[in-house]
Design a protein around this motif. Structure first.
Motif, PDB file in Angstrom:
ATOM      1  N   ASP A  33      34.606   2.778 -21.213  1.00  0.00           N
ATOM      2  CA  ASP A  33      33.634   1.848 -21.779  1.00  0.00           C
ATOM      3  C   ASP A  33      32.313   1.853 -21.003  1.00  0.00           C
ATOM      4  N   ILE A  34      31.835   3.071 -20.713  1.00  0.00           N
ATOM      5  CA  ILE A  34      30.545   3.252 -20.068  1.00  0.00           C
ATOM      6  C   ILE A  34      29.798   4.359 -20.807  1.00  0.00           C
ATOM      7  N   SER A  35      28.517   4.497 -20.522  1.00  0.00           N
ATOM      8  CA  SER A  35      27.747   5.560 -21.159  1.00  0.00           C
ATOM      9  C   SER A  35      28.027   6.889 -20.451  1.00  0.00           C
ATOM     10  N   VAL A  36      27.731   7.972 -21.135  1.00  0.00           N
ATOM     11  CA  VAL A  36      27.898   9.301 -20.550  1.00  0.00           C
ATOM     12  C   VAL A  36      26.984   9.429 -19.330  1.00  0.00           C
ATOM     13  N   ARG A  37      25.794   8.898 -19.451  1.00  0.00           N
ATOM     14  CA  ARG A  37      24.853   8.950 -18.322  1.00  0.00           C
ATOM     15  C   ARG A  37      25.423   8.215 -17.109  1.00  0.00           C
ATOM     16  N   SER A  38      26.035   7.062 -17.339  1.00  0.00           N
ATOM     17  CA  SER A  38      26.648   6.327 -16.229  1.00  0.00           C
ATOM     18  C   SER A  38      27.773   7.131 -15.588  1.00  0.00           C
ATOM     19  N   LEU A  39      28.594   7.767 -16.416  1.00  0.00           N
ATOM     20  CA  LEU A  39      29.682   8.598 -15.885  1.00  0.00           C
ATOM     21  C   LEU A  39      29.114   9.729 -15.032  1.00  0.00           C
ATOM     22  N   ARG A  40      28.089  10.387 -15.531  1.00  0.00           N
ATOM     23  CA  ARG A  40      27.489  11.501 -14.781  1.00  0.00           C
ATOM     24  C   ARG A  40      26.856  11.011 -13.480  1.00  0.00           C
ATOM     25  N   ASP A  41      26.239   9.835 -13.512  1.00  0.00           N
ATOM     26  CA  ASP A  41      25.676   9.257 -12.287  1.00  0.00           C
ATOM     27  C   ASP A  41      26.786   8.961 -11.275  1.00  0.00           C
ATOM     28  N   ILE A  42      27.902   8.445 -11.753  1.00  0.00           N
ATOM     29  CA  ILE A  42      29.039   8.156 -10.874  1.00  0.00           C
ATOM     30  C   ILE A  42      29.588   9.449 -10.278  1.00  0.00           C
ATOM     31  N   LEU A  43      29.694  10.492 -11.101  1.00  0.00           N
ATOM     32  CA  LEU A  43      30.184  11.783 -10.600  1.00  0.00           C
ATOM     33  C   LEU A  43      29.271  12.329  -9.499  1.00  0.00           C
ATOM     34  N   LYS A  44      27.975  12.064  -9.612  1.00  0.00           N
ATOM     35  CA  LYS A  44      27.021  12.548  -8.608  1.00  0.00           C
ATOM     36  C   LYS A  44      27.102  11.750  -7.309  1.00  0.00           C
ATOM     37  N   ARG A  45      27.332  10.456  -7.397  1.00  0.00           N
ATOM     38  CA  ARG A  45      27.234   9.627  -6.193  1.00  0.00           C
ATOM     39  C   ARG A  45      28.574   9.318  -5.531  1.00  0.00           C
ATOM     40  N   ASP A  46      29.679   9.458  -6.268  1.00  0.00           N
ATOM     41  CA  ASP A  46      30.995   9.113  -5.700  1.00  0.00           C
ATOM     42  C   ASP A  46      31.837  10.373  -5.558  1.00  0.00           C
ATOM     43  N   ASP A  47      31.965  10.831  -4.326  1.00  0.00           N
ATOM     44  CA  ASP A  47      32.710  12.066  -4.060  1.00  0.00           C
ATOM     45  C   ASP A  47      34.171  11.980  -4.480  1.00  0.00           C
ATOM     46  N   ARG A  48      34.761  10.792  -4.402  1.00  0.00           N
ATOM     47  CA  ARG A  48      36.166  10.637  -4.803  1.00  0.00           C
ATOM     48  C   ARG A  48      36.341  10.922  -6.289  1.00  0.00           C
ATOM     49  N   VAL A  49      35.447  10.394  -7.096  1.00  0.00           N
ATOM     50  CA  VAL A  49      35.520  10.586  -8.541  1.00  0.00           C
ATOM     51  C   VAL A  49      35.214  12.042  -8.889  1.00  0.00           C
ATOM     52  N   PHE A  50      34.192  12.612  -8.267  1.00  0.00           N
ATOM     53  CA  PHE A  50      33.834  14.006  -8.519  1.00  0.00           C
ATOM     54  C   PHE A  50      34.993  14.936  -8.170  1.00  0.00           C
ATOM     55  N   ALA A  51      35.615  14.714  -7.024  1.00  0.00           N
ATOM     56  CA  ALA A  51      36.734  15.559  -6.600  1.00  0.00           C
ATOM     57  C   ALA A  51      37.912  15.424  -7.557  1.00  0.00           C
ATOM     58  N   ALA A  52      38.233  14.207  -7.954  1.00  0.00           N
ATOM     59  CA  ALA A  52      39.347  14.000  -8.881  1.00  0.00           C
ATOM     60  C   ALA A  52      39.085  14.695 -10.206  1.00  0.00           C
ATOM     61  N   TYR A  53      37.874  14.574 -10.704  1.00  0.00           N
ATOM     62  CA  TYR A  53      37.517  15.177 -11.992  1.00  0.00           C
ATOM     63  C   TYR A  53      37.531  16.702 -11.918  1.00  0.00           C
ATOM     64  N   THR A  54      36.843  17.267 -10.940  1.00  0.00           N
ATOM     65  CA  THR A  54      36.714  18.726 -10.884  1.00  0.00           C
ATOM     66  C   THR A  54      38.027  19.404 -10.516  1.00  0.00           C
ATOM     67  N   LYS A  55      38.770  18.850  -9.580  1.00  0.00           N
ATOM     68  CA  LYS A  55      40.053  19.451  -9.198  1.00  0.00           C
ATOM     69  C   LYS A  55      41.034  19.416 -10.361  1.00  0.00           C
ATOM     70  N   SER A  56      41.031  18.314 -11.078  1.00  0.00           N
ATOM     71  CA  SER A  56      41.927  18.191 -12.223  1.00  0.00           C
ATOM     72  C   SER A  56      41.581  19.209 -13.301  1.00  0.00           C
ATOM     73  N   ARG A  57      40.292  19.365 -13.593  1.00  0.00           N
ATOM     74  CA  ARG A  57      39.846  20.345 -14.587  1.00  0.00           C
ATOM     75  C   ARG A  57      40.166  21.765 -14.123  1.00  0.00           C
ATOM     76  N   TYR A  58      39.948  22.029 -12.838  1.00  0.00           N
ATOM     77  CA  TYR A  58      40.181  23.355 -12.279  1.00  0.00           C
ATOM     78  C   TYR A  58      41.673  23.708 -12.327  1.00  0.00           C
ATOM     79  N   LYS A  59      42.513  22.772 -11.893  1.00  0.00           N
ATOM     80  CA  LYS A  59      43.960  23.026 -11.891  1.00  0.00           C
ATOM     81  C   LYS A  59      44.467  23.348 -13.287  1.00  0.00           C
ATOM     82  N   GLU A  60      43.985  22.621 -14.265  1.00  0.00           N
ATOM     83  CA  GLU A  60      44.406  22.855 -15.646  1.00  0.00           C
ATOM     84  C   GLU A  60      43.983  24.250 -16.104  1.00  0.00           C
TER      85      GLU A  60
END
Length: 72
Positions: A33-60
């Motif tokens: 329930d957030i905007s795509v821009r907000s999600l992308r901003d969070i991915l840029k500023r929060d290393d925990r979220v970025f790592a969870a997202y990218t590692k999960s995508r990579y593993k798959e």
């Protein structure tokens, strides 16, 4: 007055790990329930979220490539 920064909880980060391989960023934004821009901003500023997202995508992707290779 500006809105406070959205921060993901550990439970939400676990959800990202589970959902990222199957959902686009747009779909993840709707899910949380957030905007795509907000999600992308969070991915840029929060290393925990970025790592969870990218590692999960990579593993798959690795699992999919491995499965295709094994079937060949």
């Amino acid at each position: 007055m500006a809105r406070p920064e959205r921060k993901f909880t550990e439970d939400e980060i676990d959800e990202i790990r589970e959902l990222a391989p199957a959902l686009t960023q747009e779909q993840l934004a709707v899910y949380f329930d957030i905007s795509v821009r907000s999600l992308r901003d969070i991915l840029k500023r929060d290393d925990r979220v970025f790592a969870a997202y990218t590692k999960s995508r990579y593993k798959e992707g690795v699992l999919a490539a491995k499965t295709l290779r094994d079937k060949a």
